[in-house]
Design a protein around this motif. Structure first.
Motif, PDB file in Angstrom:
ATOM      1  N   ARG A 214       0.829  -1.203   0.000  1.00 16.88           N
ATOM      2  CA  ARG A 214       0.000   0.000   0.000  1.00 16.88           C
ATOM      3  C   ARG A 214       0.866   1.256   0.000  1.00 16.88           C
ATOM      4  NH1 ARG A 214      -2.161  -0.520   4.544  1.00 16.88           N
ATOM      5  NH2 ARG A 214      -1.062   1.136   5.651  1.00 16.88           N
ATOM      6  N   ARG A 215       1.925   1.245   0.800  1.00 19.98           N
ATOM      7  CA  ARG A 215       2.835   2.395   0.823  1.00 19.98           C
ATOM      8  C   ARG A 215       3.545   2.557  -0.520  1.00 19.98           C
ATOM      9  NH1 ARG A 215       3.898   4.621   5.786  1.00 19.98           N
ATOM     10  NH2 ARG A 215       3.133   3.448   7.607  1.00 19.98           N
ATOM     11  N   ALA A 216       3.940   1.438  -1.127  1.00 21.82           N
ATOM     12  CA  ALA A 216       4.606   1.518  -2.427  1.00 21.82           C
ATOM     13  C   ALA A 216       3.671   2.095  -3.489  1.00 21.82           C
ATOM     14  CB  ALA A 216       5.091   0.131  -2.845  1.00 21.82           C
ATOM     15  N   GLU A 217       2.401   1.679  -3.450  1.00 21.74           N
ATOM     16  CA  GLU A 217       1.434   2.220  -4.416  1.00 21.74           C
ATOM     17  C   GLU A 217       1.192   3.702  -4.184  1.00 21.74           C
ATOM     18  OE1 GLU A 217      -3.070   1.223  -6.073  1.00 21.74           O
ATOM     19  OE2 GLU A 217      -2.228   0.126  -4.371  1.00 21.74           O
ATOM     20  N   GLU A 218       1.094   4.112  -2.928  1.00 20.94           N
ATOM     21  CA  GLU A 218       0.911   5.534  -2.634  1.00 20.94           C
ATOM     22  C   GLU A 218       2.118   6.351  -3.072  1.00 20.94           C
ATOM     23  OE1 GLU A 218       0.205   5.603   1.525  1.00 20.94           O
ATOM     24  OE2 GLU A 218      -1.897   4.923   1.374  1.00 20.94           O
ATOM     25  N   LEU A 219       3.305   5.803  -2.874  1.00 18.91           N
ATOM     26  CA  LEU A 219       4.518   6.507  -3.298  1.00 18.91           C
ATOM     27  C   LEU A 219       4.574   6.637  -4.810  1.00 18.91           C
ATOM     28  CD1 LEU A 219       7.271   7.755  -2.627  1.00 18.91           C
ATOM     29  CD2 LEU A 219       8.242   5.455  -2.679  1.00 18.91           C
ATOM     30  N   ALA A 220       4.230   5.563  -5.523  1.00 12.17           N
ATOM     31  CA  ALA A 220       4.224   5.622  -6.988  1.00 12.17           C
ATOM     32  C   ALA A 220       3.214   6.640  -7.494  1.00 12.17           C
ATOM     33  CB  ALA A 220       3.928   4.237  -7.552  1.00 12.17           C
ATOM     34  N   THR A 221       2.032   6.680  -6.867  1.00  3.64           N
ATOM     35  CA  THR A 221       1.011   7.651  -7.268  1.00  3.64           C
ATOM     36  C   THR A 221       1.483   9.081  -7.021  1.00  3.64           C
ATOM     37  OG1 THR A 221      -0.726   6.048  -6.742  1.00  3.64           O
ATOM     38  CG2 THR A 221      -1.379   8.357  -6.927  1.00  3.64           C
ATOM     39  N   ALA A 222       2.118   9.304  -5.872  1.00  8.23           N
ATOM     40  CA  ALA A 222       2.622  10.646  -5.560  1.00  8.23           C
ATOM     41  C   ALA A 222       3.703  11.081  -6.547  1.00  8.23           C
ATOM     42  CB  ALA A 222       3.173  10.661  -4.135  1.00  8.23           C
ATOM     43  N   MET A 223       4.585  10.156  -6.930  1.00 11.49           N
ATOM     44  CA  MET A 223       5.638  10.492  -7.897  1.00 11.49           C
ATOM     45  C   MET A 223       5.049  10.771  -9.274  1.00 11.49           C
ATOM     46  SD  MET A 223       8.502   7.712  -6.664  1.00 11.49           S
ATOM     47  CE  MET A 223       9.784   8.239  -7.783  1.00 11.49           C
ATOM     48  N   GLU A 224       4.004  10.030  -9.671  1.00 12.98           N
ATOM     49  CA  GLU A 224       3.365  10.286 -10.960  1.00 12.98           C
ATOM     50  C   GLU A 224       2.626  11.620 -10.957  1.00 12.98           C
ATOM     51  OE1 GLU A 224       0.860   6.998 -11.796  1.00 12.98           O
ATOM     52  OE2 GLU A 224       2.518   5.631 -12.297  1.00 12.98           O
ATOM     53  N   CYS A 225       1.999  11.953  -9.824  1.00 19.92           N
ATOM     54  CA  CYS A 225       1.299  13.240  -9.732  1.00 19.92           C
ATOM     55  C   CYS A 225       2.260  14.420  -9.820  1.00 19.92           C
ATOM     56  CB  CYS A 225       0.502  13.312  -8.431  1.00 19.92           C
ATOM     57  SG  CYS A 225      -0.908  12.191  -8.357  1.00 19.92           S
ATOM     58  N   ARG A 226       3.494  14.189  -9.426  1.00 21.26           N
ATOM     59  CA  ARG A 226       4.515  15.240  -9.519  1.00 21.26           C
ATOM     60  C   ARG A 226       5.308  15.158 -10.822  1.00 21.26           C
ATOM     61  NH1 ARG A 226       3.374  14.117  -4.428  1.00 21.26           N
ATOM     62  NH2 ARG A 226       3.540  15.698  -2.791  1.00 21.26           N
ATOM     63  N   LEU A 227       4.807  14.374 -11.758  1.00 24.95           N
ATOM     64  CA  LEU A 227       5.390  14.254 -13.098  1.00 24.95           C
ATOM     65  C   LEU A 227       6.829  13.768 -13.054  1.00 24.95           C
ATOM     66  CD1 LEU A 227       3.963  17.507 -14.759  1.00 24.95           C
ATOM     67  CD2 LEU A 227       2.985  15.192 -14.740  1.00 24.95           C
ATOM     68  N   TYR A 228       7.084  12.811 -12.174  1.00 28.26           N
ATOM     69  CA  TYR A 228       8.438  12.261 -12.093  1.00 28.26           C
ATOM     70  C   TYR A 228       8.704  11.380 -13.303  1.00 28.26           C
ATOM     71  CZ  TYR A 228      12.398   9.525 -10.465  1.00 28.26           C
ATOM     72  OH  TYR A 228      13.618   8.906 -10.362  1.00 28.26           O
ATOM     73  N   ARG A 229       9.775  11.664 -14.016  1.00 34.51           N
ATOM     74  CA  ARG A 229      10.154  10.920 -15.215  1.00 34.51           C
ATOM     75  C   ARG A 229      11.623  10.515 -15.181  1.00 34.51           C
ATOM     76  NH1 ARG A 229       5.570  10.947 -15.130  1.00 34.51           N
ATOM     77  NH2 ARG A 229       4.026  11.453 -16.734  1.00 34.51           N
ATOM     78  N   GLY A 230      12.133  10.205 -14.030  1.00 34.73           N
ATOM     79  CA  GLY A 230      13.540   9.813 -13.940  1.00 34.73           C
ATOM     80  C   GLY A 230      14.450  11.027 -14.019  1.00 34.73           C
ATOM     81  N   ASP A 231      15.636  10.836 -14.602  1.00 35.51           N
ATOM     82  CA  ASP A 231      16.606  11.924 -14.666  1.00 35.51           C
ATOM     83  C   ASP A 231      16.541  12.698 -15.978  1.00 35.51           C
ATOM     84  OD1 ASP A 231      17.485   9.828 -16.187  1.00 35.51           O
ATOM     85  OD2 ASP A 231      19.601  10.162 -15.759  1.00 35.51           O
TER      86      ASP A 231
END
Length: 267
Positions: A214-231
């Motif tokens: 559940r924490r991993a899914e929440e973290l992935a969702t938060a990173m996607e909402c912040r438009l995280y695309r790696g480096d």
């Protein structure tokens, strides 16, 4: 026991070790690891112990807290020491009972192994104690950036490692909460033999895995909402620069680790 696990925790401070560049600290820890496995004498290890605990004092970390991090690994340290103590052959026998014997060579090897493990744990723990997860990610990525030419995902590997270190204290805290909740419902984790205690811990794994996913899914969702695309196109608010504190760390490492190497060659 769970509260004694300090691996992955970061303790903010304003000491030379905290202010040093994360790349310097990573290279320093690697040099300490190499020195611990390259040396096998009492004098070199005494000098390395002075240096490592000197770094602990320099970082203004409480010695009691640092040594408390060894508590969860005491069984492993004691087990490996006993194996080397009783299973190391030698002509200088100190005690014998049937096929089991204790030799001076075994005593020396067991003491050396205990010192190596203790110094290794304390030394490597300093990296996470004095470096935030963001700094660790930037340091590893910048340090191993030449490997990007081999098409290795350095940024993703550094991010995964820093997230793993970051969530170790969180998972430990979550495990402690689950155990306290099950104790309130009558669960017993302390009585019985080792096998019984291991079986009693099995019901903890299911809610722990559910919470982790559940924490991993929440973290992935938060990173996607912040438009995280790696480096790709990523910039950094804080640029890594070598300064005076890095010079102090480099000079002290050269003196102590070089001294340990010289003592190893002489003695």
């Amino acid at each position: 026991m769970l509260r004694d696990i300090t691996l992955g925790q970061y303790f903010p401070g304003n000491t030379p070790l905290h202010r040093a560049d994360p790349r310097t600290k990573i290279l320093l820890i690697l040099a300490i690891i190499v020195a611990l496995f390259a040396c096998d004498g009492a004098l070199p290890y005494a000098l390395l112990a002075v240096y490592i605990f000197g770094l602990v004092a320099l970082s203004r970390l409480r010695l009691r807290m640092v040594l408390r991090g060894l508590k969860p690994l005491l069984f492993l340290i004691a087990f490996t020491a006993v194996l080397n103590l009783f299973l190391t052959p030698g002509d200088d026998v100190l005690w014998r009972a049937g096929a089991v014997s204790v030799t001076m060579t075994g005593v020396h090897k067991a003491a050396l192994l205990v010192a190596r493990l203790v110094l290794l744990i304390v030394g490597t723990s300093l990296l996470t104690y004095t470096t935030s997860p963001i700094q660790l990610t930037d340091g590893f990525e910048r340090l191993f950036s030449p490997l990007k030419r081999l098409r290795l995902p350095i940024h993703e590997l550094a991010m995964m490692m820093s997230l793993a270190l970051r969530f170790i204290p969180t998972l430990v805290e979550e495990t402690d909460k689950i155990m306290r909740a099950q104790r309130a419902r009558g669960a017993d984790f302390d009585s019985g033999n080792l096998l019984h205690r291991a079986r009693a811990l099995l019901p903890i794994l299911v809610p722990l895995f559910v919470s982790s996913f559940r924490r991993a899914e929440e973290l992935a969702t938060a990173m996607e909402c912040r438009l995280y695309r790696g480096d790709v196109g990523r910039t950094r608010m804080r640029q890594l620069k070598f300064g005076r504190d890095d010079m102090i760390c480099a000079i002290s490492a050269a003196l102590f680790l070089g001294g340990a190497a010289a003592l190893q060659l002489v003695f």
